[in-house]
Design an enzyme around this catalytic site. Structure first.
Site, PDB file in Angstrom:
ATOM      1  N   GLU A  10     -19.272  15.009   1.595  1.00  0.00           N
ATOM      2  CA  GLU A  10     -19.543  14.059   0.506  1.00  0.00           C
ATOM      3  C   GLU A  10     -20.761  13.188   0.807  1.00  0.00           C
ATOM      4  OE1 GLU A  10     -16.394  11.222  -0.305  1.00  0.00           O
ATOM      5  OE2 GLU A  10     -17.409  10.468  -2.088  1.00  0.00           O
ATOM      6  N   LYS A  24     -18.762  17.520  -2.316  1.00  0.00           N
ATOM      7  CA  LYS A  24     -18.359  16.416  -3.206  1.00  0.00           C
ATOM      8  C   LYS A  24     -19.573  15.536  -3.459  1.00  0.00           C
ATOM      9  CE  LYS A  24     -15.097  12.568  -3.568  1.00  0.00           C
ATOM     10  NZ  LYS A  24     -13.687  12.187  -3.387  1.00  0.00           N
ATOM     11  N   LYS A  31     -12.072  14.964   4.647  1.00  0.00           N
ATOM     12  CA  LYS A  31     -13.194  14.421   3.876  1.00  0.00           C
ATOM     13  C   LYS A  31     -14.014  13.456   4.723  1.00  0.00           C
ATOM     14  CE  LYS A  31     -13.703  10.760   1.215  1.00  0.00           C
ATOM     15  NZ  LYS A  31     -13.530   9.730   0.161  1.00  0.00           N
ATOM     16  N   ARG A  33       0.846  -1.207   0.000  1.00  0.00           N
ATOM     17  CA  ARG A  33       0.000   0.000   0.000  1.00  0.00           C
ATOM     18  C   ARG A  33       0.882   1.259   0.000  1.00  0.00           C
ATOM     19  NH1 ARG A  33      -2.787  -3.328   3.657  1.00  0.00           N
ATOM     20  NH2 ARG A  33      -2.001  -2.168   5.444  1.00  0.00           N
TER      21      ARG A  33
HETATM   22  P1  13P Z   1     -14.538   7.399  -6.597  1.00  0.00           P
HETATM   23  O1  13P Z   1     -14.158   8.542  -7.489  1.00  0.00           O
HETATM   24  O2  13P Z   1     -13.816   6.130  -6.923  1.00  0.00           O
HETATM   25  O3  13P Z   1     -16.002   7.258  -6.430  1.00  0.00           O
HETATM   26  O4  13P Z   1     -13.999   7.771  -5.160  1.00  0.00           O
HETATM   27  C1  13P Z   1     -14.216   9.033  -4.673  1.00  0.00           C
HETATM   28  C2  13P Z   1     -14.193   8.998  -3.209  1.00  0.00           C
HETATM   29  O5  13P Z   1     -13.440   9.675  -2.581  1.00  0.00           O
HETATM   30  C3  13P Z   1     -15.133   8.121  -2.519  1.00  0.00           C
HETATM   31  O6  13P Z   1     -15.215   8.508  -1.192  1.00  0.00           O
END
Ligand code: 13P
Length: 340
Positions: A177, A219, A136, A46
């Site tokens: 998000e 987001k 986030k 990772r």
């Molecule tokens: P994806 O663009 O693969 O959907 O991932 C964005 C993301 O940060 C999901 O939390």
């Protein structure tokens, strides 16, 4: 809370035609993606994978920011530079995913609630010391028979708002998000309805919890038909439906919208973002940017395959996908770019 600094950071995250890279897969998600293509799943692979990303030449020309995860923000490049520092050096603002994942919600079959508020104030203070300038948190909304429920929408929205207020207290710009999932056979119109309801609920809670709208980034998902819906709309229809939904729900004070890709192919995510910008750029109160994970990383991870020898080719593929999305912000992406 330093309102001016939060606003400056939020604007910098969506400035110009660049966007954000989500490289914040949790350990189980990163392992799942590695397993699917036969890469060994351990801390060093990772780290090596994230090293490949962070040291990709020219990445800073396409990105304003990158979202790290707890394990990664404590790791270093092979040259011994902490990832957050290596990003800052090339003009990419480091951020951090701080939620603890979406878990099944009690009394709400097939719905999820995102965890991670306990001890968040202390964790945020530590992430600031480790170099993060934004954070986030992802909430997951599922479309299905009789769902999403009001209880799920309200609870996730409240938690997003509590997280956002704590971030701003710590001087971090919250990326908010709320992801309406693409899973299912629902139509684009149904996705529009649920996304609108979700964003209304989220902004009502953000206001109630006194979140500074000028110091956050939204987001959202794009408004798309379910993956199994027989009618797959055109990119232009998706662009119109998405922008229409945002215009009805996102206050003009928010500096930027950075979409998730949500499992769309890289090409489709770029083409749809490009269609939005081609049709609406310059006529909207906020910029339409990207915060993709899979839609930027996907070819690169496959090419890398855990081998040092593949790093340069993987980095090229990564930077290429990032550049495609810069073109999409200009409304100038075309599928022909994929062959360059
Ligand atoms: P994806 O663009 O693969 O959907 O991932 C964005 C993301 O940060 C999901 O939390």
């Amino acid at each position: 809370m330093d309102a001016r600094q939060l606003n400056e950071t939020a604007k910098a995250m969506v400035a110009g035609d660049k966007g954000l890279l989500a490289m914040d897969e949790s350990t189980p998600t990163a392992n799942k993606r590695f397993a699917a293509i036969g890469i060994p799943q351990n801390e060093e692979t990772r780290r090596a994978y994230r090293d490949m990303i962070v040291t990709a030449p020219g990445l800073g020309d396409s990105l304003n920011g990158a979202i790290l995860v707890d394990e990664t923000i404590r790791q270093q490049t092979r040259a011994g530079v902490p990832f957050a520092k290596a990003l800052e050096k090339v003009g990419i603002i480091p951020g951090i995913k701080v939620d603890a994942g979406a878990k099944p919600m009690a009394a709400h079959p097939n719905e999820k609630i995102t965890q991670g508020l306990d001890g968040l104030r202390e964790r945020l203070a530590e992430y600031v010391k480790l170099g993060a300038r934004f954070a986030k948190w992802r909430a997951v909304i599922t479309i299905g028979d009789g769902i999403p429920s009001e209880g799920c929408l309200e609870a996730n929205a409240l938690i997003l708002a509590l997280y956002a207020a704590l971030c701003q207290e710590a001087g971090l710009v919250p990326i908010v998000e709320p992801e309406v999932l693409m899973d299912g056979d629902h139509t684009m119109e149904r996705c529009a309805e649920v996304t609108e309801q979700t964003l209304h609920t989220v902004f009502a809670q953000l206001v109630a919890q006194r979140v500074l709208l000028e110091g956050m980034i939204l987001k959202p998902n794009m408004v798309v038909p379910g993956l199994k819906c027989p009618r797959q709309n055109s990119n232009e229809e998706i662009a119109d439906a998405t922008v229409h939904c945002l215009l009805r729900t996102v206050p003009a004070a928010v500096p930027g919208v950075a979409f998730l890709s949500g499992g769309q192919s890289g090409e489709l995510a770029s083409a749809r973002l490009s269609a939005m910008n081609a049709r609406f750029k310059g006529r909207l109160p906020w910029g339409l940017a990207f915060s993709f994970a899979r839609a930027i990383q996907e070819p690169a991870m496959t090419i890398w395959h855990g081998e040092d020898a593949n790093v340069p080719a993987a980095q090229k593929a990564l930077v290429h996908r990032a550049r495609c999305n810069v073109a999409a912000r200009r409304g100038e992406y075309s599928p022909a770019m994929e062959k360059q």
